[in-house]
Structures are given as C-alpha cells and as structure tokens.
Design an enzyme around this catalytic site. Structure first.
Site, PDB file in Angstrom:
ATOM      1  N   CYS A 384      -7.172  -2.468   5.257  1.00 34.89           N
ATOM      2  CA  CYS A 384      -6.503  -3.876   4.941  1.00 34.89           C
ATOM      3  C   CYS A 384      -5.616  -3.669   3.845  1.00 34.89           C
ATOM      4  O   CYS A 384      -4.647  -3.147   4.099  1.00 34.89           O
ATOM      5  CB  CYS A 384      -7.676  -4.886   4.696  1.00 34.89           C
ATOM      6  N   HIS A 510     -10.880  -4.302   9.154  1.00 39.13           N
ATOM      7  CA  HIS A 510     -11.902  -3.921   8.720  1.00 39.13           C
ATOM      8  C   HIS A 510     -13.069  -3.103   9.723  1.00 39.13           C
ATOM      9  O   HIS A 510     -14.057  -3.581  10.180  1.00 39.13           O
ATOM     10  CB  HIS A 510     -12.717  -4.913   8.007  1.00 39.13           C
ATOM     11  N   GLU A 512     -15.197  -1.151   8.926  1.00 38.81           N
ATOM     12  CA  GLU A 512     -16.570  -0.709   8.182  1.00 38.81           C
ATOM     13  C   GLU A 512     -17.498  -1.947   8.915  1.00 38.81           C
ATOM     14  O   GLU A 512     -18.737  -1.565   8.595  1.00 38.81           O
ATOM     15  CB  GLU A 512     -16.558  -0.899   6.660  1.00 38.81           C
TER      16      GLU A 512
HETATM   17  N1  GLN Z   1      -4.816  -9.311   0.308  1.00 41.69           N
HETATM   18  C1  GLN Z   1      -4.418  -8.778   1.653  1.00 41.69           C
HETATM   19  C2  GLN Z   1      -4.328  -9.931   2.334  1.00 41.69           C
HETATM   20  O1  GLN Z   1      -4.867 -11.130   2.236  1.00 41.69           O
HETATM   21  C3  GLN Z   1      -5.508  -7.785   1.922  1.00 41.69           C
HETATM   22  C4  GLN Z   1      -6.765  -8.430   2.000  1.00 41.69           C
HETATM   23  C5  GLN Z   1      -7.993  -7.429   2.422  1.00 41.69           C
HETATM   24  O2  GLN Z   1      -7.657  -6.336   1.987  1.00 41.69           O
HETATM   25  N2  GLN Z   1      -9.155  -7.987   3.107  1.00 41.69           N
HETATM   26  O3  GLN Z   1      -3.561  -9.760   3.306  1.00 41.69           O
END
Ligand code: GLN
Length: 537
Positions: A384, A510, A512
């Site tokens: 992410c 994600h 994970e």
């Molecule tokens: N802050 C980033 C976004 O909102 C990544 C979010 C995250 O790592 N879950 O796109």
C-alpha cells in the site's frame, strides 16, 4: 440452521488475556470436528469502527472482503479458521447506537421513550443473531470486548443475560476467561481476582458455564476445586490455559484440556469425532523446526506497538513455515532512517518490507529504504503506502523527476505520481470512505507476481485513498518499472514490479489480510523464498 448454538466469551480481571485466541482456538477445534463455526467480536467503544483510530490506540485495523474496517481479532479468526469474516462479525457500540437513533428519527418507535433496555439491548441481540439465523453456522462464538465490570460493557452483558434465558442452557453458554496471577513472593497462584470477577458477572445476572484460566504455572486440582466451589461451575468446567510458545499452540492446548468437549457436552452435541488437526500440526512442525533463517527489515512508523502490523507478522510466520525458514523481523522506525545511517540500520537484512501507513511522518526514511533495496538488489516488498513510496522513489531517482510525490503528503507537488482517485475528490467524511474491501486484479503472465499466485485473476483487499497516477505509466514503464497488475474495470494499477531486480514487488492492496495457516499468502511465500536465496548469495 434454526438451532444454532451460541457461545459467549467474556473477560475478567484484566484486558489482554487473549480472548480472541481462545475463541479462535475453540472455533478451530469445533470446525475440525465437522461443525460450521464463526466468531463475532462486540466492541464496546463508541467509534463506528476502528478505521478512524490511530494504530497506537488500537493496533492494526483489519479489513474484510466486504470492506468492513474491523478489530484485529477478526484477523485471528480468519487465520485460524480459513473462512472469511464480514461486516456482521464486528459490532461496536457506535454501530448499535447509530442504528437505534436512525430508527428513532424514522419514527419507528413513535410514542415510546427510547432506552438502553430494551432498545439498545434488542439491537445488540439482533446483531448477535444475524449470523446464527443466516443458516450457515452450527455454532456462533461471540467475544465481548473489554473486561466485565466496565461501564461500557454493561448493555452487552445484559443482552447476553437475556439471550441465555431465551435460548436455554442447551443452546447458549458463557465462557469466562480470567487470570490466575502467580505471586512469586508467596510462591502461589491466587484465585481471588477470579472469584471477584465472576461475582461481578453474577451481579449482572450471568453465571459462567465454563472458566478458562490464564496462568503462567500449572493449576493444581485443588485450585480447580476451589474455583469451582466459589464460582458455581463444575470442576471439570475449569480449564487451564497456560502461556504458550506461540498462539498457534493454543488449539492443541485447549484440546488437551478438553475445552471443545466441555462445550459440546453442554450443547448435547456429539463428541465422537475427534478434531482433524493434521494440516495444522504439519504447519506447526515446520514453524518450530526451521532449517534456515532470514532477517527481514520491516520499515514502519508505528513500530513501538507491534500489533499495528499484526497481519504482516503473522503472514511472515505462515510464509516462514511453508519455506521451513525462521523469519526474524528487524523493526526499523522509518523516522530514524537517514542517508547517513541507512547502511548500518539495514546492513545484513535479506529482505525489506515497507509497511502501509498514512500521512507524512517518516516518509523520507521509507523512500530511502526503497532506494537501498533497489540499488543493492535486496528483495523488496511494498504494501500500500510501501508500493506508493516505491513509485515515488523510482520517479525521483530513475526518471529524474526530483519533485515527484504523492498529493497525500504534498498537495501542490509538480509531479503527483500518486494522487487522489477522481471519485475520492468529493469525499469529505473520513470514516469508511476509502477504497475498501475486495477488488479484482488481472495479473500479467510474465511477472513474478503471476509466478507466485499461479493465476491471472486475483482478488485482494484494499484500504487507501490514493492511487498510482496513470499519466506517468508510460514513462515509468519505459525506464523499467512495470505495472503487472491492473483492475480491468477502472484501469487502476494494483501491482508494480522491477523485472531486472531479483525481487521487487509493490502492491496497492493488503495481501497480509488474506494469509492463513492453511493458505499462506503466495506473495509472502515468494518474498521469503527470494530473501532466502539472497541470504545464500
Ligand atoms: N495513505 C495511503 C493512501 O491512503 C496508503 C494507505 C495504506 O497504506 N493503507 O492511499
């Protein structure tokens, strides 16, 4: 099935006793005996969900396929049971009150005074029974967050009291998880705190059917007898839960203690079929007997509270076991990384994972860590925000776009290689408004990701607002970073790779959240494999 059985798990004496692990372990044993089981968490706080909570307060925010931002215990439930959870599996006081107040505004209670009993308790009971009446489960385990005696928990305990009475003891029981502290000076285990917490529960009209006692030392038969006498339970219903080497030992420990059998007997269900734990135990065996070791640097900004990265560290355990490798995590605070110390801080690691996150604290350190892994051919996994940092680093240092950034951190930046999705620009509310839950992705066949997944079509969970800016895709690809995963409907870039690097993968989603004991996540497995290869170079 109309005759769903309900198990309520309450906690006494102190928090952090591991109610989630006990619930998940019991569920695992029942599942492996052939019952269909799910677990639900009731959280007594007023936030609608933990999505707006700082990880320092609450640990990781776990995300389900249907886009619920939930308590991290749901991650344990999925990792143990290997079945997905949903919006219905996590209920908060905020959600309960919101539903009741919305009904009141619609006039559904016209003429009546809206009260905790029956209106709030009715809504709690409805939420508990949604899973039970779905017909999908023989047994629903409901974990009540917090500790008995908290003001916040009272409506939940009252709802449990009503349900116990309505359903009868063959259909609903309470397991009370409690602590038996050891006083080193006296050399004794003490039962008094448990007696008090059971008394507190009884004052609310709830008498536990089973006591699960967390302890650092073996609980003697005498102590069990004493607990039984003071707490109105049978001696065989006092179950010891001794500290374990790993949370994945707990199902076996609970089997030895007979927790699943005690529960089934209360429900008058068959105890004939023993739990089938072959695959589980193979996982454990490999986890405990690794033949090699890798060290992975986890670069994050919430590392003082390691629960903030719970699903990532658990995914390492699953992937480690499947590679018969011990995965040692080197926790690196992104704020502490500078051009001067990066060499020493990351020296000797076999892989680098740049973690998810929000806001600009520690951003420079994350970008530096990406650069270090790219230039030194160290396996890199960006999740992410970690993926977004990989795109920024590549744009800055390879494309020469020195001011490349994400508009999350620098609104006016000249080269917004990461920016807000069009549909996000109108959004003003913070809660539940990100790109959330499962999204499909098409994986390029000639990629490392494809090799890992062995599939072109994948679905993974998201939780973010910002995206790869496709205006830069062509230039970036020309210089050697490839978009190897795309959402076909929207064209959004979900995966980037650098094919010339031994293992450089960034994912907007994600992975994970979907790693379980039975199904370690393919990207984590492949990342650890690549790190293992690096360690042998
Ligand atoms: N802050 C980033 C976004 O909102 C990544 C979010 C995250 O790592 N879950 O796109």
């Amino acid at each position: 099935m109309s005759n769903t059985k309900y198990v309520f798990v309450t906690g006494g004496v102190t928090s952090s006793l591991g109610k989630g692990i006990i619930a998940a372990s019991l569920a695992k044993l029942l599942q492996q005996r052939g019952f269909s089981v799910t677990i639900q968490k009731l959280d007594p706080y007023i936030n609608i969900d933990p999505g707006t909570l700082n990880p320092y307060e609450h640990g990781e925010c776990y995300v389900t396929d249907d886009g619920a931002e939930t308590d991290l215990d749901l991650g344990h439930y999925e990792r143990f049971l290997n079945i997905p959870t949903s919006q219905a599996n996590n209920v908060t006081t905020g959600k309960i009150y919101q539903a009741v107040i919305n009904k009141e505004r619609k006039g559904e209670f016209l003429g009546k005074t809206v009260q905790v009993i029956p209106h709030i308790t009715d809504e709690i009971k409805r939420r508990i029974q949604i899973l039970g009446t779905s017909g999908d489960y023989d047994i629903v385990i409901t974990e009540i967050g917090g500790t008995v005696g908290d003001i916040e928990s009272l409506p939940y305990v009252e709802s449990v009291r009503q349900l116990l009475w309505e359903k009868g003891e063959e259909n609903a029981i309470v397991i009370h998880l409690t602590l038996i502290p050891y006083l080193a000076a006296a050399g004794e285990l003490k039962t008094k705190p448990t007696q008090h917490s059971v008394k507190m529960l009884m004052q609310s009209g709830v008498s536990p059917n089973v006591l699960v006692c967390r302890t650092e030392h073996e609980i003697s038969e005498d102590i069990k007898r004493k607990l039984a006498l003071f707490c109105n339970v049978k001696k065989e219903d006092v179950i010891q839960s001794i500290d374990a080497e790993t949370i994945y030992d707990v199902p076996n420990l609970m089997l030895e203690e007979g927790l699943d059998e005690v529960v089934l007997k209360k429900f008058k269900l068959s105890t004939e079929k023993q739990p089938e734990l072959k695959v589980w135990n193979e996982f454990l065996k490999k986890h405990k007997n690794p033949t090699s070791e890798v060290e992975i640097a986890l670069i994050g900004k919430y590392i003082e509270l390691q629960d903030s990265y719970k699903s990532i560290t658990e995914a390492f355990i699953h992937a480690g076991s499947s590679n018969e490798t011990k995965v040692k995590v080197r926790w690196v605070h992104s704020e502490s990384l500078t051009p001067n110390n990066i060499e020493t801080k990351l020296k000797g690691v076999n892989g680098i994972l740049v973690a998810p996150g929000f806001g600009d604290r520690g951003i420079d350190g994350k970008i530096k860590a990406v650069q270090y892994s790219r230039e030194n051919n160290i396996p890199f996994f960006g999740i992410c925000l970690g993926m977004q940092m990989a795109v920024i680093e590549f744009s800055k240092n390879v494309l020469g776009l020195v001011d490349a950034f994400s508009t999350e951190m620098k609104q006016e930046c000249k080269n917004p290689v990461i920016n807000l999705m069009e549909s996000q620009k109108e959004v003003t509310n913070k809660g539940g408004t990100m790109r959330l839950g499962a999204w499909d992705c098409k994986v390029a066949k000639d990629s490392k990701t494809y090799k890992a997944y062995q599939s072109e079509n994948i679905s993974e969970r998201h939780r973010h607002r910002y995206e790869f800016n496709n205006e830069y895709l062509e230039q970036i690809e020309l210089k050697g970073m490839k978009a190897t995963g795309i959402n076909s409907k929207t064209g959004l870039v979900e995966i980037i790779e650098i094919p010339s690097h031994p293992w450089f993968v960034g994912v907007q989603y994600h992975p994970e959240y979907k790693s379980t004991v039975l199904k370690p996540h393919p990207l984590f497995v492949d990342f650890i494999k690549a790190s293992l290869k690096q360690s042998k170079n």
